[in-house]
Scaffold this motif. Structure first.
Motif, PDB file in Angstrom:
ATOM      1  N   LEU A 291      75.288 -18.857 -97.085  1.00 33.56           N
ATOM      2  CA  LEU A 291      74.895 -17.679 -96.300  1.00 33.56           C
ATOM      3  C   LEU A 291      76.071 -17.121 -95.511  1.00 33.56           C
ATOM      4  CD1 LEU A 291      71.405 -18.813 -94.935  1.00 33.56           C
ATOM      5  CD2 LEU A 291      71.859 -17.122 -96.722  1.00 33.56           C
ATOM      6  N   TRP A 292      76.896 -18.012 -94.970  1.00 32.71           N
ATOM      7  CA  TRP A 292      78.078 -17.584 -94.223  1.00 32.71           C
ATOM      8  C   TRP A 292      79.034 -16.806 -95.128  1.00 32.71           C
ATOM      9  CZ3 TRP A 292      79.924 -17.814 -89.222  1.00 32.71           C
ATOM     10  CH2 TRP A 292      81.298 -17.626 -89.049  1.00 32.71           C
ATOM     11  N   ASN A 293      79.282 -17.319 -96.312  1.00 32.26           N
ATOM     12  CA  ASN A 293      80.194 -16.638 -97.229  1.00 32.26           C
ATOM     13  C   ASN A 293      79.616 -15.329 -97.736  1.00 32.26           C
ATOM     14  OD1 ASN A 293      82.108 -18.652 -96.992  1.00 32.26           O
ATOM     15  ND2 ASN A 293      81.462 -19.740 -98.839  1.00 32.26           N
ATOM     16  N   ILE A 294      78.335 -15.310 -98.051  1.00 34.91           N
ATOM     17  CA  ILE A 294      77.697 -14.087 -98.538  1.00 34.91           C
ATOM     18  C   ILE A 294      77.727 -13.000 -97.467  1.00 34.91           C
ATOM     19  CG2 ILE A 294      75.477 -13.082 -99.253  1.00 34.91           C
ATOM     20  CD1 ILE A 294      74.881 -15.792-100.590  1.00 34.91           C
ATOM     21  N   GLY A 295      77.542 -13.418 -96.188  1.00 30.34           N
ATOM     22  CA  GLY A 295      77.542 -12.449 -95.094  1.00 30.34           C
ATOM     23  C   GLY A 295      78.917 -12.045 -94.621  1.00 30.34           C
ATOM     24  N   HIS A 296      79.964 -12.678 -95.170  1.00 30.56           N
ATOM     25  CA  HIS A 296      81.355 -12.383 -94.795  1.00 30.56           C
ATOM     26  C   HIS A 296      81.568 -12.489 -93.278  1.00 30.56           C
ATOM     27  CE1 HIS A 296      82.185 -11.104 -98.894  1.00 30.56           C
ATOM     28  NE2 HIS A 296      81.116 -10.316 -98.848  1.00 30.56           N
ATOM     29  N   PHE A 297      80.972 -13.511 -92.677  1.00 28.29           N
ATOM     30  CA  PHE A 297      81.151 -13.736 -91.244  1.00 28.29           C
ATOM     31  C   PHE A 297      82.508 -14.391 -90.992  1.00 28.29           C
ATOM     32  CE2 PHE A 297      76.446 -14.190 -91.858  1.00 28.29           C
ATOM     33  CZ  PHE A 297      76.086 -13.028 -91.190  1.00 28.29           C
ATOM     34  N   HIS A 298      82.973 -14.294 -89.746  1.00 28.89           N
ATOM     35  CA  HIS A 298      84.254 -14.924 -89.402  1.00 28.89           C
ATOM     36  C   HIS A 298      84.335 -15.320 -87.936  1.00 28.89           C
ATOM     37  CE1 HIS A 298      85.497 -11.182 -87.416  1.00 28.89           C
ATOM     38  NE2 HIS A 298      84.964 -10.558 -88.451  1.00 28.89           N
ATOM     39  N   ASP A 299      83.429 -14.810 -87.111  1.00 26.43           N
ATOM     40  CA  ASP A 299      83.502 -15.042 -85.673  1.00 26.43           C
ATOM     41  C   ASP A 299      83.107 -16.480 -85.324  1.00 26.43           C
ATOM     42  OD1 ASP A 299      83.706 -14.153 -82.878  1.00 26.43           O
ATOM     43  OD2 ASP A 299      81.547 -14.557 -82.854  1.00 26.43           O
ATOM     44  N   VAL A 301      81.936 -17.758 -82.518  1.00 29.85           N
ATOM     45  CA  VAL A 301      80.672 -17.826 -81.775  1.00 29.85           C
ATOM     46  C   VAL A 301      79.493 -17.708 -82.738  1.00 29.85           C
ATOM     47  CG1 VAL A 301      79.246 -16.727 -80.000  1.00 29.85           C
ATOM     48  CG2 VAL A 301      81.725 -16.912 -79.681  1.00 29.85           C
ATOM     49  N   THR A 302      79.611 -16.811 -83.708  1.00 30.90           N
ATOM     50  CA  THR A 302      78.572 -16.690 -84.739  1.00 30.90           C
ATOM     51  C   THR A 302      78.450 -17.984 -85.525  1.00 30.90           C
ATOM     52  OG1 THR A 302      79.052 -14.323 -84.944  1.00 30.90           O
ATOM     53  CG2 THR A 302      77.801 -15.352 -86.729  1.00 30.90           C
ATOM     54  N   ALA A 303      79.595 -18.600 -85.812  1.00 31.72           N
ATOM     55  CA  ALA A 303      79.586 -19.867 -86.546  1.00 31.72           C
ATOM     56  C   ALA A 303      78.854 -20.942 -85.765  1.00 31.72           C
ATOM     57  CB  ALA A 303      81.020 -20.306 -86.835  1.00 31.72           C
ATOM     58  N   PHE A 304      79.103 -21.003 -84.457  1.00 30.14           N
ATOM     59  CA  PHE A 304      78.451 -22.020 -83.629  1.00 30.14           C
ATOM     60  C   PHE A 304      76.944 -21.760 -83.554  1.00 30.14           C
ATOM     61  CE2 PHE A 304      77.174 -24.149 -79.713  1.00 30.14           C
ATOM     62  CZ  PHE A 304      77.801 -25.378 -79.860  1.00 30.14           C
ATOM     63  N   ALA A 305      76.556 -20.482 -83.392  1.00 28.09           N
ATOM     64  CA  ALA A 305      75.135 -20.142 -83.322  1.00 28.09           C
ATOM     65  C   ALA A 305      74.439 -20.457 -84.644  1.00 28.09           C
ATOM     66  CB  ALA A 305      74.979 -18.665 -82.970  1.00 28.09           C
TER      67      ALA A 305
END
Length: 346
Positions: A291-299, A301-305
């Motif tokens: 889900l993280w890779n599909i959403g292209h997240f990088h932050d 704080v978002t990772a911790f949440a």
């Protein structure tokens, strides 16, 4: 066997630490959190895994209570029952994780993902010998299941061979093997696929359970504790220190009946589901990494949440599968095994 709230707390805390250790070890969210909180992630990676020692001591403690004052004239029955307790939900969890990995592999592209399993992979895992034959594990917790089973087999064999000579001889036999592990086998890293490497912690748990049985057993335990301190003086090991502290606390903690409050009932349920949580949380890590890779997240704080949410999902999945799968399957298999043994002995 009277339920100990202390044991429940140990199991819950240790299980959560192991889960967070694996969250720090696997996945892109761990990499993102390391950028913001490097010391926290490093601590989780290096030290949270030591909670396995608590599981080993508690495992020995509970196993010793289950065999205490029971004749071991048919050790194969006890060993087979332990196998039925561990393996069915273990195979189910491995199948579930393998399916999740197969579906999401292309969305993760990471070397920490296990390879696509073959029949021989599953057979080796089902027989709890994959580490002995250097076969790649299908999940992060697979090694512990095999070691837990090995340790129980060693305990049952000791009971079978030494009980005829009296409980004192049995206690001394366990203590001698425990001390041998502390002073020698536990210092040889190449032996970490064998029960003898871990019997230092497991044996302390066994002796802690028996320490309140008599003054002799208490003396055996405390002499073993002194010898454990000597082993630490020869070569300090944090894992052995934690095992020693856990065993001592289980021994000195006054025995009392649990006054069940809503909070204690929650802890009790979480403790009961700790094994399933241990088996299945790797699959949750795979799902949320995808889900993280599909959403292209990088932050970070978002990772911790997102990791916190994944943790909650892992705990919830463990509770659900424990109550809806592990318990009914275990009860059914226990009933069928009793019928089978009755037929064989009649």
């Amino acid at each position: 066997m009277e339920r100990s709230f202390t044991v429940d707390v140990f199991k819950v805390v240790a299980a959560q630490l192991i889960v967070w250790h694996h969250f720090s070890a696997y996945g892109p969210m761990s990499e993102a959190m390391t950028l913001q909180w490097p010391q926290l992630i490093e601590w989780l990676y290096r030290y949270a895994r030591l909670a396995v020692q608590v599981f080993l001591v508690v495992g020995g403690f509970l196993a010793a209570q289950s065999v205490m004052n029971k004749p071991m004239t048919h050790p194969v029955i006890h060993i087979f029952n332990r196998y039925l307790r561990l393996v069915p939900i273990y195979i189910f969890a491995l199948s579930l994780i393998s399916l999740v990995v197969a579906i999401l592999r292309t969305d993760i592209h990471a070397d920490w993902l296990p390879s696509a399993p073959t029949f021989s992979h599953f057979l080796a895992h089902a027989l709890l010998v994959h580490d002995l034959f250097d076969i790649e594990a299908l999940s992060s917790g697979a090694w512990y299941v095999a070691i837990d089973f090995q340790l129980f087999v060693v305990l049952v064999v000791l009971c079978n061979r030494l009980q005829p000579y009296g409980v004192r001889v049995l206690s001394l036999g366990v203590a001698l093997l425990c001390v041998a592990s502390m002073w020698w086998f536990n210092r040889i890293d190449e032996l970490d696929i064998w029960a003898i490497y871990f019997f230092a912690a497991y044996g302390l748990g066994v002796l802690a359970a028996w320490a309140k049985r008599s003054a002799f057993d208490a003396a055996v335990f405390w002499i073993t504790v002194l010898l454990a301190v000597g082993a630490l003086w020869i070569e300090y090991r944090t894992r052995l220190s934690l095992a020693l502290i856990t065993a001592v606390w289980l021994t000195i903690k006054p025995k009392s009946r649990v006054h069940w409050t809503p909070m204690k009932r929650v802890v009790h349920r979480l403790a009961n589901s700790a094994y399933v949580l241990f088996l299945t949380h790797f699959g949750v890590i795979v799902v949320f990494s995808a889900l993280w890779n599909i959403g292209h997240f990088h932050d970070p704080v978002t990772a911790f949440a997102l990791t916190g949410f994944a943790w909650g999902c892992a705990v919830g999945l463990g509770l659900f599968l424990h109550e809806k799968a592990e318990i009914p399957v275990h009860h059914w298999l226990s009933h069928q095994s009793k019928l089978m043994f009755l037929r064989l002995t009649n």
